[in-house]
Design a protein around this motif. Structure first.
Motif, short mmCIF file in Angstrom:
data_model
loop_
_atom_site.label_atom_id
_atom_site.label_comp_id
_atom_site.label_asym_id
_atom_site.label_seq_id
_atom_site.Cartn_x
_atom_site.Cartn_y
_atom_site.Cartn_z
N PRO A 1 0.83 -1.21 0.00
CA PRO A 1 0.00 0.00 0.00
C PRO A 1 0.86 1.25 0.00
O PRO A 1 2.08 1.16 0.06
CB PRO A 1 -0.77 -0.14 1.32
N LYS A 2 0.24 2.41 -0.03
CA LYS A 2 0.97 3.67 -0.01
C LYS A 2 1.82 3.77 1.26
O LYS A 2 1.45 3.22 2.30
CB LYS A 2 -0.02 4.84 -0.05
N GLU A 3 2.94 4.51 1.18
CA GLU A 3 3.86 4.57 2.32
C GLU A 3 3.25 5.35 3.47
O GLU A 3 3.70 5.25 4.61
CB GLU A 3 5.21 5.15 1.91
N GLY A 4 2.22 6.12 3.21
CA GLY A 4 1.46 6.75 4.28
C GLY A 4 2.23 7.74 5.11
O GLY A 4 2.01 7.87 6.30
N GLY A 5 3.20 8.44 4.51
CA GLY A 5 3.89 9.50 5.22
C GLY A 5 5.05 9.06 6.08
O GLY A 5 5.69 9.88 6.72
N THR A 6 5.37 7.75 6.12
CA THR A 6 6.50 7.32 6.95
C THR A 6 7.82 7.88 6.43
O THR A 6 8.78 8.02 7.19
CB THR A 6 6.60 5.79 6.98
N LEU A 7 7.87 8.21 5.14
CA LEU A 7 9.10 8.78 4.59
C LEU A 7 9.22 10.26 4.94
O LEU A 7 10.29 10.84 4.85
CB LEU A 7 9.14 8.60 3.07
N SER A 8 8.12 10.87 5.29
CA SER A 8 8.13 12.32 5.53
C SER A 8 8.40 12.66 6.99
O SER A 8 8.67 13.81 7.31
CB SER A 8 6.79 12.92 5.13
N ARG A 9 8.32 11.67 7.88
CA ARG A 9 8.47 11.96 9.30
C ARG A 9 9.68 11.24 9.86
O ARG A 9 10.11 10.22 9.34
CB ARG A 9 7.22 11.50 10.08
N THR A 10 10.23 11.79 10.94
CA THR A 10 11.28 11.10 11.68
C THR A 10 10.83 10.98 13.13
O THR A 10 9.70 11.32 13.46
CB THR A 10 12.62 11.85 11.61
N SER A 11 11.73 10.53 14.00
CA SER A 11 11.35 10.33 15.40
C SER A 11 11.40 11.62 16.23
O SER A 11 11.13 11.59 17.42
CB SER A 11 12.28 9.29 16.04
N TRP A 12 11.81 12.74 15.62
CA TRP A 12 11.89 13.99 16.39
C TRP A 12 10.50 14.48 16.74
O TRP A 12 9.60 14.50 15.90
CB TRP A 12 12.62 15.06 15.58
N ARG A 13 10.31 14.87 17.99
CA ARG A 13 9.06 15.47 18.46
C ARG A 13 9.41 16.67 19.32
O ARG A 13 10.50 16.72 19.90
CB ARG A 13 8.27 14.47 19.33
N ALA A 14 8.49 17.59 19.42
CA ALA A 14 8.73 18.76 20.27
C ALA A 14 9.01 18.31 21.70
O ALA A 14 8.31 17.44 22.22
CB ALA A 14 7.50 19.67 20.23
N GLY A 15 10.06 18.87 22.30
CA GLY A 15 10.38 18.59 23.70
C GLY A 15 11.38 17.46 23.89
O GLY A 15 11.90 17.29 24.99
N LEU A 16 11.68 16.69 22.83
CA LEU A 16 12.66 15.61 22.98
C LEU A 16 14.06 16.21 23.13
O LEU A 16 14.44 17.12 22.41
CB LEU A 16 12.63 14.69 21.76
N ARG A 17 14.83 15.65 24.08
CA ARG A 17 16.20 16.12 24.26
C ARG A 17 17.10 15.55 23.16
O ARG A 17 16.84 14.47 22.64
CB ARG A 17 16.73 15.69 25.63
N LEU A 18 18.16 16.28 22.83
CA LEU A 18 19.17 15.79 21.90
C LEU A 18 20.14 14.90 22.68
O LEU A 18 20.63 15.30 23.73
CB LEU A 18 19.94 16.95 21.27
N VAL A 19 20.40 13.68 22.18
CA VAL A 19 21.36 12.80 22.83
C VAL A 19 22.42 12.38 21.82
O VAL A 19 22.21 12.43 20.61
CB VAL A 19 20.68 11.54 23.43
N THR A 20 23.59 11.96 22.37
CA THR A 20 24.66 11.46 21.49
C THR A 20 24.38 10.00 21.14
O THR A 20 23.39 9.43 21.60
CB THR A 20 26.02 11.56 22.21
N ASP A 21 25.25 9.40 20.35
CA ASP A 21 24.97 8.03 19.90
C ASP A 21 25.00 7.04 21.05
O ASP A 21 24.45 5.95 20.94
CB ASP A 21 25.92 7.61 18.77
N ASP A 22 25.67 7.40 22.18
CA ASP A 22 25.61 6.50 23.34
C ASP A 22 24.56 6.94 24.34
O ASP A 22 24.55 6.48 25.49
CB ASP A 22 27.00 6.35 24.00
N GLY A 23 23.65 7.83 23.93
CA GLY A 23 22.48 8.14 24.73
C GLY A 23 22.65 9.24 25.75
O GLY A 23 21.75 9.50 26.54
N ARG A 24 23.82 9.92 25.77
CA ARG A 24 24.02 11.01 26.74
C ARG A 24 23.31 12.27 26.25
O ARG A 24 23.53 12.69 25.12
CB ARG A 24 25.51 11.31 26.92
N PRO A 25 22.46 12.90 27.08
CA PRO A 25 21.83 14.14 26.65
C PRO A 25 22.88 15.24 26.47
O PRO A 25 23.88 15.28 27.18
CB PRO A 25 20.88 14.49 27.80
#
Lengths: 295, 243
Positions: free
Chosen positions: A139-163
């Motif tokens: 079926p259609k990709e339904g916007g999964t290509l247009s979105r990522t996991s970023w949401r308002a309020g999420l902290r930025l972390v490094t690849d080992d998870g440190r904020p």
């Protein structure tokens, strides 16, 4: 060169025996040389090893083995060409008659109807089977290509998870960041930089996206999806190592060189009261290379 | 002797064994009459950076660059420049260590904070972690072997002559066009690991013998194909010709 040559005049028996004896001695010498070199190889390995010496002695050992075999093959084994008589291959008249009789009795042509029916069945079955993969076009990709996991309020972390704390990013600093809880996410990865706020002149729509000179863009190149991880602090350019695309960090990461045609999507940022950097939404546009119905 | 060329060919294949040893030599600090750091600063630095370190149109301000930056530029001999237009490259340090320390203190005296000289302890650091970080953060510009590289005509210098402290300083301050990596990107433990890995890169155990200038698998494969296969083909041809 002491090898026996076939065009030499025919030698007498004594001479042949003497030559064979000499060849045998050479082969024995070569095999003994191989054994000696192999022994030294073992000793070198046992006493700590040295790749170069080991290589030399391995070469000597294998070389000795080869020389021994070649000498044996050339001088001690019977020389060709050897011939073996074989019976004629033609069939007898009786056999031919029998085959002819058999062929006429069981005629393929008499079964034509069944043959045609089975061929039709095969074609129909295959045709039906080919229809099924059509299902995979949807079926259609339904916007999964247009979105990522970023949401308002999420902290930025490094690849080992440190904020990421705002103070821990110096001027001209560079950090690869992910949304909190999605460290290592391929489509959400971003590069966070700190530039001198004085040189930053954001357009009104993005005025609040780069607090204190902290600015983040998608790390996925808009050309072929490589990680855009090289930052030139003096020219404020992000470089893609794959095809040398360059993006101007001060001007919404628009491409200034190379094959990339679209700017890197920007991540809106804010510094929380706790001093950690947070996203205030998803990227400004879909990340990565274009696809068929990308708007 | 039939096998002689076989010996020679096989030996040739394996004979690229000349290891390259890089010997570093430290210059003996010249014993000079003690010179005041302020005097030296005004003589060698102030022309471009200004007497108060505020910078001029010939050079940037030194306020806020920190001790790490001053120490890096002076110990690597990048500063002082003879002319403001000279390319900034590594040289022998222009001053003995004591004078460099005094100049670093003088520059730090201009104020503005900035990173201190990092303390590195590479002993016991996790070299494999350092290698991972190196490949992620450094190899893109400095090449996998740390011998330097170029990208779009922009040079990244070799790391071979760098001391552990200089490597750590460069990571923290981002000299020239290099970005700075603060504690958010590379924390103290990771910095030690990174420095330990760079130290290992400076003295690689070239198990294969010839390093081939650490240009990488492409060059190594090319040499293996041309020299190794070439020698093998010659030997095979020589053996096959016997009749």
């Amino acid at each position: 060169m002491t090898a026996t040559r076939s065009r030499r005049p025919r030698p007498d028996a004594d001479e042949v025996v003497a030559a064979e004896r000499r060849a045998e001695r050479r082969a024995i010498l070569a095999f003994l040389g191989c054994a000696a070199a192999a022994g030294v190889l073992a000793v070198v390995y046992w006493t700590g090893g040295n790749p170069q010496l080991e290589g030399v002695f391995l070469a000597l050992a294998l070389g000795g083995l080869g020389v021994g075999f070649v000498t044996m093959g050339h001088h001690l084994l019977p020389q060709g060409p050897a011939e073996e008589a074989r019976p004629p291959l033609a069939a007898t008249d009786e056999d031919e008659d029998e085959l002819e009789e058999e062929f006429e009795r069981v005629s393929v042509l008499g079964r034509r109807r069944l043959l045609l029916a089975s061929m039709t069945a095969a074609a129909a079955g295959l045709g039906a089977a080919i229809l099924f993969p059509i299902r995979s076009l949807g079926p259609k990709e339904g916007g999964t290509l247009s979105r990522t996991s970023w949401r308002a309020g999420l902290r930025l972390v490094t690849d080992d998870g440190r904020p990421v704390e705002a103070n821990a990013v110096p001027l001209n600093g560079l950090v690869t960041v992910f949304p909190e809880g999605h460290a290592g996410s391929a489509d959400s990865q971003a590069v966070l930089m700190r530039v001198d706020p004085g040189v930053l002149a954001p357009k009104p729509a993005r005025r609040n996206w780069s607090p204190n000179g902290l600015i983040a863009y998608s790390k996925v190149c808009t050309h072929a999806g490589c990680p855009v991880g090289l930052y030139e602090a003096q020219t404020h350019q992000l470089l893609c190592p794959c095809h040398q695309s360059a993006f101007d960090v001060l001007d919404e990461a628009k491409p200034v060189f190379g094959p990339a045609a679209r700017p890197l999507p920007q991540l809106p940022l804010a510094i929380g009261p706790d001093g950690f950097v947070r996203a205030t939404g998803d990227f400004s546009e879909p990340i990565g290379p274009a696809w068929w119905n990308r708007r | 002797m039939i096998g002689a060329p076989l010996f020679v060919g096989t030996a040739l294949t394996l004979a690229a064994t000349a290891g390259v040893l890089l010997a570093s030599s430290a210059p003996a600090p010249a014993q000079q009459p003690p010179l005041d750091a302020t005097h030296v600063y005004l003589r060698d630095c102030a022309t471009c950076h200004g007497a108060e370190g505020r910078g001029t149109n010939r050079g940037p301000t030194l306020i806020g660059v920190g001790e790490a930056s001053a120490d890096y530029e002076l110990t690597t001999g990048r500063m002082p420049l003879g002319e403001p237009t000279e390319p900034v490259r590594r040289h022998e340090p222009a001053y003995p260590p004591a004078m460099i320390a005094a100049l670093v203190a003088h520059v730090a005296g201009f104020g503005g904070g900035g990173p201190d000289i990092p303390r590195v302890d590479a002993a016991g650091a996790d070299i494999s972690l350092g290698g991972e970080l190196f490949r992620q953060q450094c190899a893109g510009c400095h090449s996998w072997s740390g011998t330097g590289g170029a990208l779009l005509y922009r040079e990244a210098p070799t790391l071979q002559p760098s001391t552990p402290t200089q490597v750590a300083e460069a990571v923290r301050i981002g000299p020239g066009t290099m970005p700075a990596f603060g504690p958010a990107a590379i924390d103290e433990t990771q910095l030690d690991a990174l420095v330990a890995y760079v130290k290992k890169l400076q003295h690689p155990a070239d198990r294969g013998g010839a390093s081939l200038w650490h240009l990488g698998p492409l060059v190594e494969g090319g040499v293996a194909i041309i020299v190794g296969l070439g020698a093998s083909l010659l030997v095979i041809r020589w053996i096959g010709e016997r009749e």
